[in-house]
Design an enzyme around this catalytic site. Sequence first.
Site, PDB file in Angstrom:
ATOM      1  N   LYS A  35       4.606  -9.079 -10.321  1.00 18.37           N
ATOM      2  CA  LYS A  35       3.891  -8.129  -9.671  1.00 18.37           C
ATOM      3  C   LYS A  35       2.246  -7.557  -9.907  1.00 18.37           C
ATOM      4  O   LYS A  35       1.709  -7.144  -8.509  1.00 18.37           O
ATOM      5  CB  LYS A  35       4.547  -6.409 -10.555  1.00 18.37           C
ATOM      6  CG  LYS A  35       4.178  -4.978  -9.485  1.00 18.37           C
ATOM      7  CD  LYS A  35       4.154  -5.903  -7.412  1.00 18.37           C
ATOM      8  CE  LYS A  35       3.260  -4.459  -7.332  1.00 18.37           C
ATOM      9  NZ  LYS A  35       3.885  -3.560  -6.972  1.00 18.37           N
TER      10      LYS A  35
ATOM     11  N   LYS B  33      -3.686   1.615 -10.898  1.00 18.50           N
ATOM     12  CA  LYS B  33      -3.079   2.120 -12.215  1.00 18.50           C
ATOM     13  C   LYS B  33      -3.184  -0.165 -12.778  1.00 18.50           C
ATOM     14  O   LYS B  33      -3.576  -0.200 -13.306  1.00 18.50           O
ATOM     15  CB  LYS B  33      -2.186   2.845 -12.532  1.00 18.50           C
ATOM     16  CG  LYS B  33      -1.432   2.818 -13.213  1.00 18.50           C
ATOM     17  CD  LYS B  33       0.014   1.727 -13.308  1.00 18.50           C
ATOM     18  CE  LYS B  33       0.416   2.389 -11.528  1.00 18.50           C
ATOM     19  NZ  LYS B  33       1.712   1.410 -11.689  1.00 18.50           N
TER      20      LYS B  33
END
Length: 292
Positions: A171, A239
């Site tokens: 991811k 993030k």
Amino acid sequence: MTNIAVIGLGIMGLPMAKNLLKAGHSVTGYNLTPDRIEELVAAGGLGAADIADAVKDADVVITMVPDSPDVAAAAQGEGGIIANARKGALWIDASSIRPDVAKELADEAVAAGLRAVDAPVSGGEQGAIDAALSIMVGGTSEDFAAALPILESVGKTIVHVGPAGAGQTVKAANQLIVAVNIQALAEAIIFLEAFGVDTDAALKVLGGGLAGSKVLDQKGQKMLDRDFAPGFRLALHNKDMGIITAAARQAGITIPLGAHVAQLVGATVQQGDGGLDHSGLFKLTAGLAGRS
């Protein structure tokens, strides 16, 4: 029918929960803001007062929360998943978090008698609504096999990529590719506009060639319209870029282009645009070019 608890009913979690309902499962949801629980209940689901209440009867628990500390808070402690889910329950963490944290929490869950996979998703809000997410899964082969029928209710491309934490590693790579593509698309649109080109026509032909991508398909019109209503917020992509730059440093590798785009994403957030869709990176790029 499987009893499923969904922790986190945000932009991604709520449509995923609704698709699980459509697939015939019983879904109990918990969210920090009750209006999202109410929306799930209106769709035919159940609401829970807290995490412990949500997971107590669940065969499967899915978490979809913003960051590593949020997953840890949901999983650990007296009121968390690990202490309150029944033995043998399967925990699927669909959040995007640090790979090392994913592995640590999975190990803790397994030690307590649960099964655990990390299964972060890609596809944004529309992918969640359409049950067309791409899902990269880390964990054992047995736990992946158990998770697959559930994940097929929310995604289309579902791949076992390795042991615990591997899903989060893949991811992170996904988020690197997406961020760089968004930046390249933003620069291309500013370039086209500077020359007065018909941008709708330009994006149509670019999308049919080697420059074509899902980023162009999904974000090009948003940039042309200057419509940055959030599908995936810049604050979350910021993030994620922090995760990949830290992991690259830990692995002793360099990602020059990724590091540069990470700074641009961070600057956009620091200017107060963290709540925009990540296509809102266009705003900073346009400003640097002296255009709006």
